[in-house]
Scaffold this motif. Structure first.
Motif, PDB file in Angstrom:
ATOM      1  N   VAL A   3       1.322   7.484  40.324  1.00  0.00           N
ATOM      2  CA  VAL A   3      -0.355   7.472  39.561  1.00  0.00           C
ATOM      3  C   VAL A   3      -0.271   8.857  39.330  1.00  0.00           C
ATOM      4  O   VAL A   3      -1.365   8.797  38.878  1.00  0.00           O
ATOM      5  N   LEU A  90      -4.398   8.659  36.423  1.00  0.00           N
ATOM      6  CA  LEU A  90      -5.144   8.092  37.313  1.00  0.00           C
ATOM      7  C   LEU A  90      -5.200   9.329  38.735  1.00  0.00           C
ATOM      8  O   LEU A  90      -6.330   9.424  39.279  1.00  0.00           O
ATOM      9  N   ALA A  94      -8.838   9.965  40.198  1.00  0.00           N
ATOM     10  CA  ALA A  94      -8.906  10.076  41.381  1.00  0.00           C
ATOM     11  C   ALA A  94      -9.713  11.329  42.322  1.00  0.00           C
ATOM     12  O   ALA A  94     -10.273  11.458  42.678  1.00  0.00           O
ATOM     13  N   LEU A 123      -8.636   1.979  42.212  1.00  0.00           N
ATOM     14  CA  LEU A 123      -7.552   3.173  42.914  1.00  0.00           C
ATOM     15  C   LEU A 123      -6.694   2.911  44.162  1.00  0.00           C
ATOM     16  O   LEU A 123      -5.815   2.673  44.359  1.00  0.00           O
ATOM     17  N   GLN A 126      -4.011  -0.283  43.650  1.00  0.00           N
ATOM     18  CA  GLN A 126      -3.193   0.084  42.479  1.00  0.00           C
ATOM     19  C   GLN A 126      -1.854   0.477  43.657  1.00  0.00           C
ATOM     20  O   GLN A 126      -1.074   1.246  44.153  1.00  0.00           O
TER      21      GLN A 126
END
Length: 136
Positions: A3, A90, A94, A123, A126
């Motif tokens: 991530v 990501l 986030a 998110l 994932q």
């Protein structure tokens, strides 16, 4: 790919539904319900980001005591919208979403036009996937 280094463009939704600030609020609600989505991108006449309308914004619609619910998207949308570039990770997205307490983050392309939407649900899915069976 973790991530921390996965680009937003790999996870964002690109099938965007858009409205304009003068779209009837009832029509916008119908789109959210019919499509089973949590947000709409609001574009001005030049296709630039004017705002975002989320299912959370409809709390304002109901609490404003409009009966029947009247008005246009521009009356209820969030205008000061944070975005993230499609090349952002990501992780960065986030962190921005957590710091700003937002559930939907429009993704801007190289020309600053909106090319996608990243949601907290995206998110979560994932991270759940990455945590299952040791895959990433």
């Amino acid at each position: 790919m973790g991530v921390d280094n996965t680009p937003v463009e790999k996870l964002m939704s690109t099938d965007l539904l858009t409205v304009t600030p003068d779209t009837d609020i009832g029509d916008a609600a119908d789109i959210l319900l019919d499509e089973g989505i949590g947000s709409l991108i609001v574009l001005d006449v030049d296709d630039n980001l004017a705002g975002v309308l989320t299912s959370t914004d409809f709390v304002t619609v109901v609490s404003a005591n409009h009966s029947p619910y009247t008005g246009v998207v521009g009356d209820y949308m969030t205008e000061d919208v944070l975005t993230v570039p499609s090349s952002a990770t990501l992780y960065d997205a986030a962190v921005k979403m957590m710091r700003e307490d937002i559930q939907h983050l429009p993704v801007a392309g190289d020309d600053d036009k909106i090319v996608g939407m990243l949601s907290a649900t995206d998110l979560t899915a994932q991270l759940t996937y990455m945590g299952s069976s040791g895959t990433d």
